[in-house]
Design an enzyme around this catalytic site. Structure first.
Site, PDB file in Angstrom:
ATOM      1  N   TYR A   1       0.823  -1.205   0.000  1.00  0.00           N
ATOM      2  CA  TYR A   1       0.000   0.000   0.000  1.00  0.00           C
ATOM      3  C   TYR A   1       0.862   1.261   0.000  1.00  0.00           C
ATOM      4  O   TYR A   1       0.659   2.167  -0.820  1.00  0.00           O
ATOM      5  CB  TYR A   1      -0.931   0.013   1.213  1.00  0.00           C
ATOM      6  CG  TYR A   1      -1.739   1.286   1.302  1.00  0.00           C
ATOM      7  CD1 TYR A   1      -2.787   1.520   0.414  1.00  0.00           C
ATOM      8  CD2 TYR A   1      -1.419   2.278   2.236  1.00  0.00           C
ATOM      9  CE1 TYR A   1      -3.509   2.698   0.461  1.00  0.00           C
ATOM     10  CE2 TYR A   1      -2.140   3.461   2.287  1.00  0.00           C
ATOM     11  CZ  TYR A   1      -3.179   3.664   1.402  1.00  0.00           C
ATOM     12  OH  TYR A   1      -3.879   4.839   1.436  1.00  0.00           O
TER      13      TYR A   1
ATOM     14  N   LYS B   1       1.356   4.305  -2.955  1.00  0.00           N
ATOM     15  CA  LYS B   1       1.048   5.716  -2.737  1.00  0.00           C
ATOM     16  C   LYS B   1       2.275   6.604  -2.930  1.00  0.00           C
ATOM     17  O   LYS B   1       2.145   7.766  -3.351  1.00  0.00           O
ATOM     18  CB  LYS B   1       0.430   5.912  -1.351  1.00  0.00           C
ATOM     19  CG  LYS B   1      -0.996   5.370  -1.257  1.00  0.00           C
ATOM     20  CD  LYS B   1      -1.876   6.026  -2.317  1.00  0.00           C
ATOM     21  CE  LYS B   1      -3.298   5.544  -2.311  1.00  0.00           C
ATOM     22  NZ  LYS B   1      -4.147   6.218  -3.323  1.00  0.00           N
TER      23      LYS B   1
END
Length: 317
Positions: free
Chosen positions: A177, A181
């Site tokens: 994750y 990002k």
């Protein structure tokens, strides 16, 4: 610089403007779509599940009965779906904004790959959006629009090195994750540098929603129906969290404020919560050399060369 008197509850009149929002069926994407439609914009809601898209459109129309809204099937983890959706969107009038919001927030425990052979979190959150933005660049240029990439607080609290974007080694859900990002932030800033260099009238901006949770968000049937347990747990974090509606404020301001500028990074005023304001770019995403390498990787991994940038390279030779 952007004004200090921005009121998220009183957006400027967006009548006659068209925005495409990825991941519109719930969460930040739904509330961003709702805010845009409430200000008079024509909104293209996208998602990978046709039933959820129908439900989301109906929920939005219950909130804004006269909303101009259409739906478009789009799965950002699937490059074929990205190209098909872009071809449909291009066949209509120009776009004024593209909100690159869709993403996996809770990655699988074990590494998974898409049908295109890419790690699923990186593919969904970063690769698919890189390809979609490139495919829609001509439509955005026609509308002299802007694109907004969605970053995350995680890139500040967990500044990892982006060495292996597909995580062929050392996969963990959190790493997947955070790295995705870091990638969306770096790509958004690199896009602005390249668009400026090619004199393309499109701004690329990165925005993050702070710590926005479903348990602090009002219930809407089919969109947000947290259990009592989730509401209780999320409300324990009230000092450092906010609703998805408020989280969407930052994304929407970056997308529509006339004085927001390409290359900016936006976030809530208190970091995790608050009004939308310009913020400091996370250190890990400031590396222009890393961003250029990542851009080249995405270009080859997706087979997508942004059209104006290709023309600009040819001209310089």
């Amino acid at each position: 610089m952007a004004r200090d008197d921005w009121d998220p509850d009183r957006l400027p009149d967006l009548s006659g403007r068209r925005y495409l929002v990825t991941g519109s069926t719930r969460g930040l994407g739904f509330f961003a779509s709702l805010q845009l439609a409430g200000a008079g914009a024509h909104v293209i809601m996208t998602g990978r599940n046709p039933h959820r898209l129908t439900t989301a459109r109906a929920a939005l129309r219950r909130q804004v009965p006269d909303a101009e809204v259409e739906t478009l099937l789009l799965d950002t983890s699937n490059l074929g779906s990205v190209r098909a959706a872009a071809a449909t969107a291009r066949g209509r009038t120009g776009l004024h904004g593209l909100l690159l919001n869709a993403g996996i927030v809770h990655p699988p425990r074990q590494r998974e790959v898409t049908r295109d052979g890419h790690e699923v979190v990186f593919a969904t959150n970063a690769l698919g959006h890189y390809a979609l933005a490139g495919e829609l660049l001509l439509a955005l240029a026609a509308g002299r629009g802007r694109m907004v990439w969605v970053g995350s607080m995680s890139t500040v609290i967990s500044p990892m090195e982006l060495i292996d974007p597909e995580l062929e080694n050392d996969y963990t859900p959190w790493r997947a994750y955070v790295q995705s990002k870091i990638a969306t932030t770096a790509l958004g800033l690199e896009a602005d540098r390249r668009l400026r260099a090619a004199h393309v009238p499109i701004a690329s901006i990165v925005a993050h929603p702070g710590y926005a949770t479903g348990g602090r968000t009002r219930g809407i049937a089919g969109i947000n129906t947290p259990s009592r347990g989730k509401r209780f747990l999320d409300n324990l974090q009230a000092p450092i969290s906010q609703s998805k509606e408020r989280g969407a404020w930052t994304l929407v301001r970056a997308l529509v404020d006339p004085l927001a500028e390409g290359g900016q990074f936006w976030g809530p005023s208190r970091g995790a919560t608050g009004r939308p304001v310009p913020a400091t770019v996370p250190r890990v995403a400031r590396d222009a050399e890393l961003a250029a390498r990542l851009w080249n990787y995405c270009e080859h991994a997706t087979g997508t060369v942004w059209p104006y940038l290709k023309a600009s390279k040819t001209k310089r030779r």
